[in-house]
Design a protein around this motif. Structure first.
Motif, PDB file in Angstrom:
ATOM      1  N   GLY A 259       0.802  -1.214   0.000  1.00 11.99           N
ATOM      2  CA  GLY A 259       0.000   0.000   0.000  1.00 11.99           C
ATOM      3  C   GLY A 259       0.836   1.266   0.000  1.00 11.99           C
ATOM      4  O   GLY A 259       0.464   2.272  -0.621  1.00 11.99           O
ATOM      5  N   ALA A 260       1.994   1.233   0.680  1.00 15.80           N
ATOM      6  CA  ALA A 260       2.847   2.421   0.752  1.00 15.80           C
ATOM      7  C   ALA A 260       3.429   2.782  -0.608  1.00 15.80           C
ATOM      8  O   ALA A 260       3.595   3.960  -0.933  1.00 15.80           O
ATOM      9  N   VAL A 261       3.744   1.783  -1.428  1.00 15.32           N
ATOM     10  CA  VAL A 261       4.300   2.055  -2.746  1.00 15.32           C
ATOM     11  C   VAL A 261       3.301   2.831  -3.603  1.00 15.32           C
ATOM     12  O   VAL A 261       3.672   3.747  -4.347  1.00 15.32           O
ATOM     13  N   CYS A 262       2.022   2.493  -3.500  1.00 15.19           N
ATOM     14  CA  CYS A 262       0.996   3.226  -4.271  1.00 15.19           C
ATOM     15  C   CYS A 262       0.916   4.682  -3.815  1.00 15.19           C
ATOM     16  O   CYS A 262       0.752   5.587  -4.650  1.00 15.19           O
ATOM     17  N   LEU A 263       1.036   4.923  -2.524  1.00 15.85           N
ATOM     18  CA  LEU A 263       1.033   6.300  -2.025  1.00 15.85           C
ATOM     19  C   LEU A 263       2.275   7.049  -2.505  1.00 15.85           C
ATOM     20  O   LEU A 263       2.210   8.243  -2.831  1.00 15.85           O
ATOM     21  N   PHE A 435       9.682   6.012  -1.962  1.00 18.54           N
ATOM     22  CA  PHE A 435       9.415   7.348  -1.428  1.00 18.54           C
ATOM     23  C   PHE A 435      10.582   8.291  -1.715  1.00 18.54           C
ATOM     24  O   PHE A 435      10.384   9.461  -2.053  1.00 18.54           O
ATOM     25  N   LEU A 436      11.804   7.788  -1.586  1.00 20.60           N
ATOM     26  CA  LEU A 436      12.983   8.606  -1.859  1.00 20.60           C
ATOM     27  C   LEU A 436      12.998   9.069  -3.314  1.00 20.60           C
ATOM     28  O   LEU A 436      13.260  10.246  -3.605  1.00 20.60           O
ATOM     29  N   LEU A 450       7.243  14.291   5.965  1.00 24.21           N
ATOM     30  CA  LEU A 450       6.927  12.883   5.756  1.00 24.21           C
ATOM     31  C   LEU A 450       7.302  12.109   7.014  1.00 24.21           C
ATOM     32  O   LEU A 450       8.489  11.962   7.329  1.00 24.21           O
ATOM     33  N   SER A 451       6.303  11.620   7.735  1.00 23.33           N
ATOM     34  CA  SER A 451       6.526  10.903   9.004  1.00 23.33           C
ATOM     35  C   SER A 451       6.535   9.406   8.735  1.00 23.33           C
ATOM     36  O   SER A 451       5.525   8.839   8.287  1.00 23.33           O
ATOM     37  N   LEU A 452       7.677   8.767   9.012  1.00 26.81           N
ATOM     38  CA  LEU A 452       7.849   7.337   8.755  1.00 26.81           C
ATOM     39  C   LEU A 452       8.375   6.594   9.976  1.00 26.81           C
ATOM     40  O   LEU A 452       8.881   5.475   9.849  1.00 26.81           O
ATOM     41  N   SER A 453       8.259   7.157  11.136  1.00 28.85           N
ATOM     42  CA  SER A 453       8.792   6.526  12.345  1.00 28.85           C
ATOM     43  C   SER A 453       7.928   5.330  12.750  1.00 28.85           C
ATOM     44  O   SER A 453       6.795   5.179  12.307  1.00 28.85           O
ATOM     45  N   ARG A 454       8.526   4.488  13.610  1.00 26.10           N
ATOM     46  CA  ARG A 454       7.841   3.306  14.141  1.00 26.10           C
ATOM     47  C   ARG A 454       7.336   2.371  13.048  1.00 26.10           C
ATOM     48  O   ARG A 454       6.193   1.935  13.048  1.00 26.10           O
ATOM     49  N   ASN A 455       8.210   2.077  12.081  1.00 23.44           N
ATOM     50  CA  ASN A 455       7.921   1.095  11.046  1.00 23.44           C
ATOM     51  C   ASN A 455       8.932  -0.042  11.130  1.00 23.44           C
ATOM     52  O   ASN A 455       9.734  -0.103  12.075  1.00 23.44           O
ATOM     53  N   CYS A 456       8.915  -0.935  10.140  1.00 22.70           N
ATOM     54  CA  CYS A 456       9.737  -2.146  10.203  1.00 22.70           C
ATOM     55  C   CYS A 456      11.086  -1.957   9.503  1.00 22.70           C
ATOM     56  O   CYS A 456      11.448  -2.725   8.588  1.00 22.70           O
TER      57      CYS A 456
END
Length: 493
Positions: A259-263, A435-436, A450-456
């Motif tokens: 899902g993140a790739v589509c965003l 995203f980069l 762009l908030s990406l904290s607390r991910n894997c």
């Protein structure tokens, strides 16, 4: 005496019926005073336990302390504020804009059910509060019918722009009705409502489709739901042609790389689908076939500036004089009288215009006066041209930056979105690389946060550090703070 008693007995039922009709909830006329209207309407609606009403005087503005809310939305209500204090009984909390009791700007309902009867009461009261700007309902156990009633009520409130519905799971997940194409809501928070893929699909379609788009919503908070990858794909689809949304929070929604790739693809250049290409061609044909506003304005200006010269007027007057010699004398007298009346009427119109122009800018007086100075005419033409450009820019399918590459129609991407929160999901370095690439590909505008904290992924991930570095350079808050530090160092030196 008997006649008087009989007369009184006859009048009593009539007067009683009239009082009942006057005191029904439907016929009640709200005064805009919440302290008086709310208990009276609740009593007329048959509510046995009328909720308490607490009015709060205006307090000094304090920064929001809600960790789950979007930092960008300054109109949200802080849970640390005295307005949101917990009450063991059903309570309606209202915050005033000033000391006037009719200046209610915020209403908060938390911890008790708003049923259909209470929704009817609110539908009478809320539109009468002319200063109302924000409505918050936390764990109000809303239903689909109550949500529909609230949607209609919100549309009748002239200044209500912030709506916070949190902790209200609805099985039908029909939250999308709040952000239709005609919605005036600018800030909407739907945190912790158990929204799944179905609800996210409806919200994505409300944000934009090929044929319609929401043009007023600025911030959307969908944190702490369960939209998953399917829901994220639907939201990304809604962002393709939406150019009003500035801040979006999808934190803690079980989103993975799929899902993140589509965003990530939406915020960078992407290829239009076949349906979008067909709609783009239709809009281009419509624009080419119909005359633009600028052409119409230019033709109007040419007509206004084409005033006959004095020589042409003299020649025409000579021609009319030679032709009029053959006519009778009475007709001459009629013409002279008509000319005199026209001259007097013209003088009156000039004096009226002279008195009306200083009062306002524009209006009917400017439309009647065709003899505009050159500077004013240029300003008018430039204004019409700008409005025409804005009207064309409203459709992303007519974006001048669209290019044709390898047989595909490439759209520059959604550069209107400035803040995206994906913290607390299940993203890995795979989606970070996408995203980069999208962030680097945004030449002007685009994401500032762009908030990406607390991910894997580990906090020292190289791709994540590069994104953080780019975002720190684009974040205007960091720029202002660095400028302040530089100025202080120069002053100290």
């Amino acid at each position: 005496m008997k006649k008087r008693a009989e007369k009184a007995a006859k009048e009593r039922p009539e007067s009683g019926a009239g009082d009942d009709a006057a005191k029904s909830a439907d016929d009640y006329q709200c005064s805009g005073n919440l302290e008086r209207d709310f208990p009276e309407l609740c009593a007329l609606a048959g509510i046995n336990e009328i909720p308490l009403l607490k009015l709060r005087q205006p307090t000094a503005a304090s920064p929001s302390t809600d960790s789950g809310a979007m930092e960008e939305s300054q109109t949200e209500i802080s849970p640390g504020s005295p307005v949101t204090t917990w009450c063991p009984k059903a309570c309606v909390q209202a915050e005033l804009e000033n000391e006037d009791s009719q200046s209610v700007k915020k209403i908060i309902i938390s911890g008790w059910q708003v049923d259909e009867v209470m929704a009817e009461v609110l539908s009478k009261i809320l539109p009468s509060l002319s200063h109302l700007q924000s409505l918050k309902m936390w764990q109000a156990r809303l239903t689909d019918r109550v949500l529909l009633s609230l949607k209609i009520t919100i549309s009748m409130c002239s200044n209500l722009r912030t709506v916070i519905l949190e902790g209200n799971p609805i099985p039908e997940q029909s939250y999308h009705i709040l952000i239709g194409e005609d919605s005036m809501i600018t800030h909407l928070s739907l945190r912790n409502n158990c929204i799944g893929e179905e609800g996210a699909c409806l919200i994505g379609s409300a944000l934009s489709t090929v044929h319609s788009a929401n043009k007023n919503l600025l911030t959307l908070n969908m944190a702490f739901n369960s939209i998953g990858d399917g829901g994220a794909i639907h939201i990304a689809q809604g962002l393709r042609l939406n150019r009003s949304l500035l801040c979006l929070s999808l934190a803690n929604n079980h989103i993975t790389d799929a899902g993140a790739v589509c965003l990530a693809e939406v915020i960078g250049p992407f290829a239009l689908t076949h349906e979008e290409v067909v709609e783009r061609r239709r809009q281009l044909m419509k624009r080419d076939q119909s005359p633009s506003q600028v052409d119409v304005a230019d033709s109007k200006s040419e007509r206004t500036l084409s005033i006959p010269s004095s020589s042409s007027l003299e020649q025409s007057s000579k021609g009319t004089k030679s032709a009029s010699k053959k006519k009778d004398a009475p007709k001459k007298e009629e013409k002279t009288a008509a000319l005199q009346t026209a001259a007097t009427a013209g003088k009156k119109e000039v004096t009226k215009k002279d008195t009306k122009v200083p009062r306002g800018q524009g209006g009917k007086s400017e439309g009647k006066d065709k003899r505009l100075p050159g500077s004013e005419q240029e300003e008018k033409n430039s204004f019409v041209q700008k409005t025409g450009e804005v009207a064309e820019a409203l459709s992303p399918l007519l974006d001048p930056g669209i290019r044709h590459i390898d047989g595909k129609v490439i759209q520059p991407g959604n550069t209107a979105l400035v803040s995206l929160n994906l913290a607390g999901n299940k993203l890995t370095e795979q989606s970070l690389q996408r995203f980069l690439a999208s962030v680097v590909g945004q030449a002007e505008g685009g994401l500032l946060r762009l908030s990406l904290s607390r991910n894997c992924f580990p906090p020292d991930c190289e791709t994540f550090l590069k994104i953080q570095e780019i975002m720190s350079l684009k974040d205007p808050l960091n720029k202002t703070s660095s400028c302040q530090v530089d100025n202080e160092q120069r002053q100290a030196a």
